[in-house]
Write a protein that holds these residues in place. Structure first.
Motif, mmCIF file in Angstrom:
data_model
loop_
_atom_site.group_PDB
_atom_site.id
_atom_site.type_symbol
_atom_site.label_atom_id
_atom_site.label_comp_id
_atom_site.label_asym_id
_atom_site.label_seq_id
_atom_site.Cartn_x
_atom_site.Cartn_y
_atom_site.Cartn_z
ATOM 1 N N SER A 238 0.810 -1.218 0.000
ATOM 2 C CA SER A 238 0.000 0.000 0.000
ATOM 3 C C SER A 238 0.842 1.267 0.000
ATOM 4 O O SER A 238 0.301 2.360 -0.148
ATOM 5 C CB SER A 238 -0.946 0.012 1.214
ATOM 6 N N GLU A 239 2.154 1.122 0.149
ATOM 7 C CA GLU A 239 3.028 2.280 -0.053
ATOM 8 C C GLU A 239 3.256 2.516 -1.543
ATOM 9 O O GLU A 239 3.296 3.654 -2.010
ATOM 10 C CB GLU A 239 4.367 2.059 0.655
ATOM 11 N N SER A 242 -1.030 3.386 -4.268
ATOM 12 C CA SER A 242 -1.639 4.399 -3.403
ATOM 13 C C SER A 242 -2.245 5.508 -4.252
ATOM 14 O O SER A 242 -1.727 5.834 -5.333
ATOM 15 C CB SER A 242 -0.565 4.989 -2.469
ATOM 16 N N ALA A 352 -6.174 -0.542 -3.634
ATOM 17 C CA ALA A 352 -5.179 0.226 -2.887
ATOM 18 C C ALA A 352 -4.872 1.553 -3.560
ATOM 19 O O ALA A 352 -4.544 2.539 -2.889
ATOM 20 C CB ALA A 352 -3.903 -0.592 -2.742
ATOM 21 N N SER A 353 -5.001 1.588 -4.901
ATOM 22 C CA SER A 353 -4.651 2.786 -5.669
ATOM 23 C C SER A 353 -5.766 3.820 -5.713
ATOM 24 O O SER A 353 -5.597 4.885 -6.314
ATOM 25 C CB SER A 353 -4.275 2.380 -7.099
ATOM 26 N N THR A 408 -9.519 1.506 -0.528
ATOM 27 C CA THR A 408 -8.151 1.804 -0.106
ATOM 28 C C THR A 408 -7.955 1.471 1.368
ATOM 29 O O THR A 408 -6.920 0.900 1.754
ATOM 30 C CB THR A 408 -7.837 3.284 -0.367
ATOM 31 N N ARG A 412 -5.191 -1.541 3.339
ATOM 32 C CA ARG A 412 -4.145 -1.201 4.320
ATOM 33 C C ARG A 412 -3.911 -2.326 5.308
ATOM 34 O O ARG A 412 -2.881 -2.357 5.986
ATOM 35 C CB ARG A 412 -4.518 0.084 5.067
#
Length: 449
Positions: A238-239, A242, A352-353, A408, A412
């Motif tokens: 998730s880094e 994002s 996640a994006s 999102t 996480r």
């Protein structure tokens, strides 16, 4: 076989000496259904690390980075995670196109790699499959004996590795990464489905554990007679993936204004991915939102055909890393029409994006999407509802924004550290069992739910 399974039937026939009569016999022997109990690492806790010495793991795979597919990505994450925990890894795989034709051993950053002969996959020469290598593997493992062998793909190389490990008394486990038997329908070889299914079951049931990525698949395989199944889910970075990767200059290059709608799909362009339905859904979206553009990120054997068929779409080619993350995050809606993956990393990467996702209630979507809360899902096979969901996302901006935000937040919780820890724990538990403790003969798993 490894995210490209629909293209390997001809290869198996040519390379492995595929014999339909032999596998029909396997299919009709009646190996029986083991009532295998299974355990998963709960998502709200981490697997505790067993108190043991570090071990040597031999990983056999017919796909690995820099090849681009979900299996190669997953294996890279597992290798990095296990080596960071102090384990010794030996990766055994076919040589890729750019590598020396000589048998070779190299020491890479994460692990030792042994590269063996392979051949181009018929119909998809960018990928290679391994040749049977039992003699070479036995010689290698007599010199440097691993504590456990993990076979990630079911091709000729993987099958020979299972046999070699068993002959040497080395514990061996496997992963079910691809619905190989399901691809027979998409490649007009439906008559082979029971034969291929029987071969997969036979191969995996020779190993002490078969790891699968979803609970739904675990239940299906258990019902088909697979033994000693374990859940090995997937994580998402998730880094990397994002909403902060959104790039307005990239959107501008697609011909989009800030308020316009970008509909994104990432994947291999192949028959089993159900692109015709994806195109139908997008056409309906564009009817209600004329600013919509379809952005297809990927490559594959049908790329040229789709480029001719859809001149209105944007074909970007394959990307990885931050470039891929920017392509995801610069979209607004993600459509996933396929129902052949065992997981589908692209679904969680899109969530996640910061994209609103429409998919079938299957694989990763079934595991992590709650319909109407963090995405929209349709029953498998219900194409009309899939299209209706896509149209809703085109028409209702507040819905898109709410689903994207919740999606999102969901991802996480899906870090790779937990996944690696669970895999490590299961592998180490295998070392405490007799090498013959395989479920193929009808034994129950010793692990409690």
């Amino acid at each position: 076989m490894f995210g490209n399974g629909g293209l390997v039937f001809t290869a198996i026939q040519k390379v492995a000496g595929f014999n339909a009569a032999l596998f029909y016999n396997i299919a009709t022997k009646g190996s029986g259904i083991c009532h295998t109990r299974w355990r998963k690492c709960k998502e709200d806790t981490k697997c505790s690390r067993p108190h043991t010495t570090n071990v040597h793991i031999a990983l056999i795979t017919e796909t690995y980075a820099p090849e681009i597919n979900g299996v190669a990505m997953t294996l890279g994450r597992l290798v990095d995670g296990l080596t960071s925990r102090g384990h010794r890894m030996t990766l055994i795989r076919p040589r890729q196109r750019h590598e020396s034709p000589q048998y070779s051993v190299t020491q890479r950053v994460a692990c030792r790699q042994v590269r063996l002969p392979g051949m181009p996959m018929p119909g998809y020469p960018q990928l290679r499959i391994g040749l049977p290598a039992g003699k070479r593997l036995r010689s290698l493992w007599r010199l440097v004996r691993p504590d456990v062998v993990h076979v990630a793909t079911e091709g000729p190389l993987g099958a020979s590795a299972v046999t070699a490990a068993l002959e040497l008394g080395i514990p061996v486990t496997s992963s079910f990464h691809t619905n190989f038997d399901q691809y027979t329908r998409d490649y007009r070889m439906g008559w082979m489905k029971p034969v291929v299914g029987a071969w997969l079951r036979y191969l995996h049931n020779r190993t002490m554990r078969t790891f699968v990525p979803t609970q739904d698949l675990l239940g299906r395989l258990k019902g088909e007679g697979y033994a000693n199944l374990r859940l090995l889910s997937r994580g998402v970075d998730s880094e990397l993936f994002s909403p902060k990767r959104r790039d307005e200059s990239l959107r501008c290059s697609w011909g989009l204004k800030p308020q316009d709608l970008a509909v994104v799909h990432v994947g291999r362009m192949a028959a089993e991915k159900n692109y015709p339905l994806l195109f139908r859904a997008f056409d309906e979206m564009k009817a209600v939102e004329p600013s919509a553009r379809l952005v297809l990120v990927g490559d594959g054997p049908l790329l040229s055909a789709y480029q001719r068929q859809r001149p209105d779409a944007i074909f970007t080619g394959f990307y990885t890393g931050q470039n891929l993350a920017a392509h995801y995050a610069s979209g607004d809606v993600y459509l996933h029409a396929s129902t052949t993956e065992t997981f589908g990393n692209v679904v969680t990467e899109a969530m996640a994006s910061g994209l609103a996702v429409s998919a079938f209630d299957y694989a990763a979507a079934r595991e992590f999407i709650k319909g109407g809360e963090n995405g929209l899902v349709a029953r498998v096979g219900d194409a009309e509802t899939f299209i209706q969901n896509a149209v809703r996302l085109a028409r209702e901006a507040p819905l898109r924004e709410r689903l994207a935000e919740c999606g999102t937040a969901t991802t996480r919780q899906l870090g790779w550290d937990r996944v690696v820890a669970c895999f490590e724990k299961d592998l180490l538990e295998v070392l405490s069992l007799p090498v013959g403790a395989m479920g193929y003969e009808g034994s129950e798993s010793s692990l409690e739910p």
